[in-house]
Design a protein around this motif. Structure first.
Motif, PDB file in Angstrom:
ATOM      1  N   MET A 271      51.821  31.145  42.618  1.00  8.16           N
ATOM      2  CA  MET A 271      51.645  32.363  42.589  1.00  8.16           C
ATOM      3  C   MET A 271      50.414  32.478  41.954  1.00  8.16           C
ATOM      4  N   ASN A 272      49.324  33.452  42.515  1.00  5.88           N
ATOM      5  CA  ASN A 272      48.189  33.951  41.843  1.00  5.88           C
ATOM      6  C   ASN A 272      48.535  35.160  40.873  1.00  5.88           C
ATOM      7  N   VAL A 273      48.317  34.858  39.819  1.00  7.95           N
ATOM      8  CA  VAL A 273      48.503  36.079  38.835  1.00  7.95           C
ATOM      9  C   VAL A 273      47.141  36.750  38.511  1.00  7.95           C
ATOM     10  N   TYR A 274      47.065  37.943  38.326  1.00  9.53           N
ATOM     11  CA  TYR A 274      46.027  38.823  37.992  1.00  9.53           C
ATOM     12  C   TYR A 274      45.786  39.601  36.711  1.00  9.53           C
ATOM     13  N   ILE A 275      44.735  39.433  36.089  1.00  6.38           N
ATOM     14  CA  ILE A 275      44.515  40.418  34.853  1.00  6.38           C
ATOM     15  C   ILE A 275      43.278  41.307  35.199  1.00  6.38           C
ATOM     16  N   LEU A 276      43.324  42.754  35.264  1.00  6.87           N
ATOM     17  CA  LEU A 276      42.593  43.430  35.595  1.00  6.87           C
ATOM     18  C   LEU A 276      42.009  44.023  34.259  1.00  6.87           C
ATOM     19  N   VAL A 277      40.590  44.187  34.227  1.00  9.02           N
ATOM     20  CA  VAL A 277      39.736  44.496  32.957  1.00  9.02           C
ATOM     21  C   VAL A 277      39.158  45.657  33.363  1.00  9.02           C
ATOM     22  N   VAL A 278      39.435  46.791  32.675  1.00  9.84           N
ATOM     23  CA  VAL A 278      38.581  47.992  33.018  1.00  9.84           C
ATOM     24  C   VAL A 278      37.659  48.492  31.860  1.00  9.84           C
ATOM     25  N   ASP A 279      36.585  48.704  32.049  1.00  6.57           N
ATOM     26  CA  ASP A 279      35.465  48.915  31.346  1.00  6.57           C
ATOM     27  C   ASP A 279      34.298  49.515  32.050  1.00  6.57           C
ATOM     28  N   ASP A 280      33.551  50.618  31.475  1.00 12.06           N
ATOM     29  CA  ASP A 280      32.660  51.078  32.212  1.00 12.06           C
ATOM     30  C   ASP A 280      31.280  50.469  31.804  1.00 12.06           C
ATOM     31  N   GLU A 281      31.251  49.292  31.029  1.00 10.12           N
ATOM     32  CA  GLU A 281      30.183  48.712  30.664  1.00 10.12           C
ATOM     33  C   GLU A 281      30.080  47.336  31.620  1.00 10.12           C
ATOM     34  N   PRO A 282      28.883  47.065  32.428  1.00  5.00           N
ATOM     35  CA  PRO A 282      28.885  46.057  33.450  1.00  5.00           C
ATOM     36  C   PRO A 282      28.990  44.504  32.825  1.00  5.00           C
ATOM     37  N   ASP A 283      28.254  44.638  31.483  1.00  5.59           N
ATOM     38  CA  ASP A 283      28.096  43.267  30.869  1.00  5.59           C
ATOM     39  C   ASP A 283      29.729  42.857  30.399  1.00  5.59           C
ATOM     40  N   ILE A 284      30.670  43.433  30.193  1.00  6.19           N
ATOM     41  CA  ILE A 284      31.978  42.972  29.990  1.00  6.19           C
ATOM     42  C   ILE A 284      32.585  42.183  30.955  1.00  6.19           C
ATOM     43  N   GLU A 285      32.334  42.178  32.298  1.00  7.55           N
ATOM     44  CA  GLU A 285      32.751  41.296  33.349  1.00  7.55           C
ATOM     45  C   GLU A 285      31.977  39.669  33.022  1.00  7.55           C
ATOM     46  N   VAL A 286      30.746  39.846  32.516  1.00  7.16           N
ATOM     47  CA  VAL A 286      30.003  38.601  32.189  1.00  7.16           C
ATOM     48  C   VAL A 286      30.825  37.902  30.916  1.00  7.16           C
ATOM     49  N   LEU A 287      30.973  38.744  29.977  1.00 11.53           N
ATOM     50  CA  LEU A 287      31.681  38.314  28.760  1.00 11.53           C
ATOM     51  C   LEU A 287      33.002  37.711  29.129  1.00 11.53           C
ATOM     52  N   PHE A 288      33.872  38.515  29.707  1.00 12.39           N
ATOM     53  CA  PHE A 288      35.216  37.896  29.803  1.00 12.39           C
ATOM     54  C   PHE A 288      35.072  36.689  30.615  1.00 12.39           C
ATOM     55  N   ARG A 289      34.303  36.645  31.850  1.00 10.37           N
ATOM     56  CA  ARG A 289      34.091  35.221  32.756  1.00 10.37           C
ATOM     57  C   ARG A 289      33.800  34.079  31.887  1.00 10.37           C
ATOM     58  N   GLN A 290      32.758  34.249  30.906  1.00 12.28           N
ATOM     59  CA  GLN A 290      32.216  33.262  29.860  1.00 12.28           C
ATOM     60  C   GLN A 290      33.529  32.923  28.964  1.00 12.28           C
ATOM     61  N   GLN A 291      34.159  33.755  28.398  1.00  9.99           N
ATOM     62  CA  GLN A 291      35.328  33.489  27.441  1.00  9.99           C
ATOM     63  C   GLN A 291      36.507  32.807  28.202  1.00  9.99           C
ATOM     64  N   PHE A 292      36.570  33.086  29.593  1.00  8.31           N
ATOM     65  CA  PHE A 292      37.839  32.645  30.071  1.00  8.31           C
ATOM     66  C   PHE A 292      37.416  31.564  31.243  1.00  8.31           C
ATOM     67  N   ARG A 293      36.341  30.894  31.213  1.00  6.31           N
ATOM     68  CA  ARG A 293      35.561  30.115  32.190  1.00  6.31           C
ATOM     69  C   ARG A 293      36.765  28.955  32.525  1.00  6.31           C
ATOM     70  N   ARG A 294      37.412  28.177  31.596  1.00  6.50           N
ATOM     71  CA  ARG A 294      38.195  27.104  31.799  1.00  6.50           C
ATOM     72  C   ARG A 294      39.363  27.534  32.461  1.00  6.50           C
TER      73      ARG A 294
END
Length: 129
Positions: free
Chosen positions: A1-24
């Motif tokens: 089963m695919n599980v999802y985490i939804l990140v909500v933030d009006d700053e577009p840079d947050i996506e890059v930061l989270f993808r880097q932190q959780f890349r593995r």
């Protein structure tokens, strides 16, 4: 089963930061992350993902229009089994109290302690298994 985490933030840079932190984790397929730049967009994404695949929402509190605190009661009503952790630059006692009263399971302050967040995600993944 695919599980999802939804990140909500009006700053577009947050996506890059989270993808880097959780890349593995993302590469290994432990979970997937979706991103929304506003509370209304987050509510639409949550409706698309549905339970049980949506296991955690991480939401900034201060956003233009609908704040994370304003979104929280609606999320709790529509998705009672989805944990919500609020994120804020202002970790004062009053903000923490409001978040918990409205249904958040926790509050993280910026800059985010990703070690602590990883532990929280591991807990949610264990509960979803």
């Amino acid at each position: 089963m695919n599980v999802y985490i939804l990140v909500v933030d009006d700053e577009p840079d947050i996506e890059v930061l989270f993808r880097q932190q959780f890349r593995r984790d993302l590469r290994a397929g432990r979970f997937q992350m979706e991103f929304a730049l506003s509370a209304p967009e987050a509510l639409r994404r949550a409706a698309e993902l549905r339970e049980p695949s949506l296991i955690l929402i991480l939401s900034d509190i201060n956003m233009p229009g609908m704040s994370g605190l304003d979104m929280l009661p609606q999320v709790r009503a529509e998705y009672p089994h989805v944990a919500v952790i609020m994120i804020t630059a202002y970790g004062d006692a009053e903000t923490h109290r409001k978040a918990i009263e409205r249904g958040a399971v926790g509050l993280l302050t910026k800059p985010i302690d990703f070690t602590l967040l990883r532990q929280e995600i591991d807990t949610r993944l264990g509960q979803a298994a």
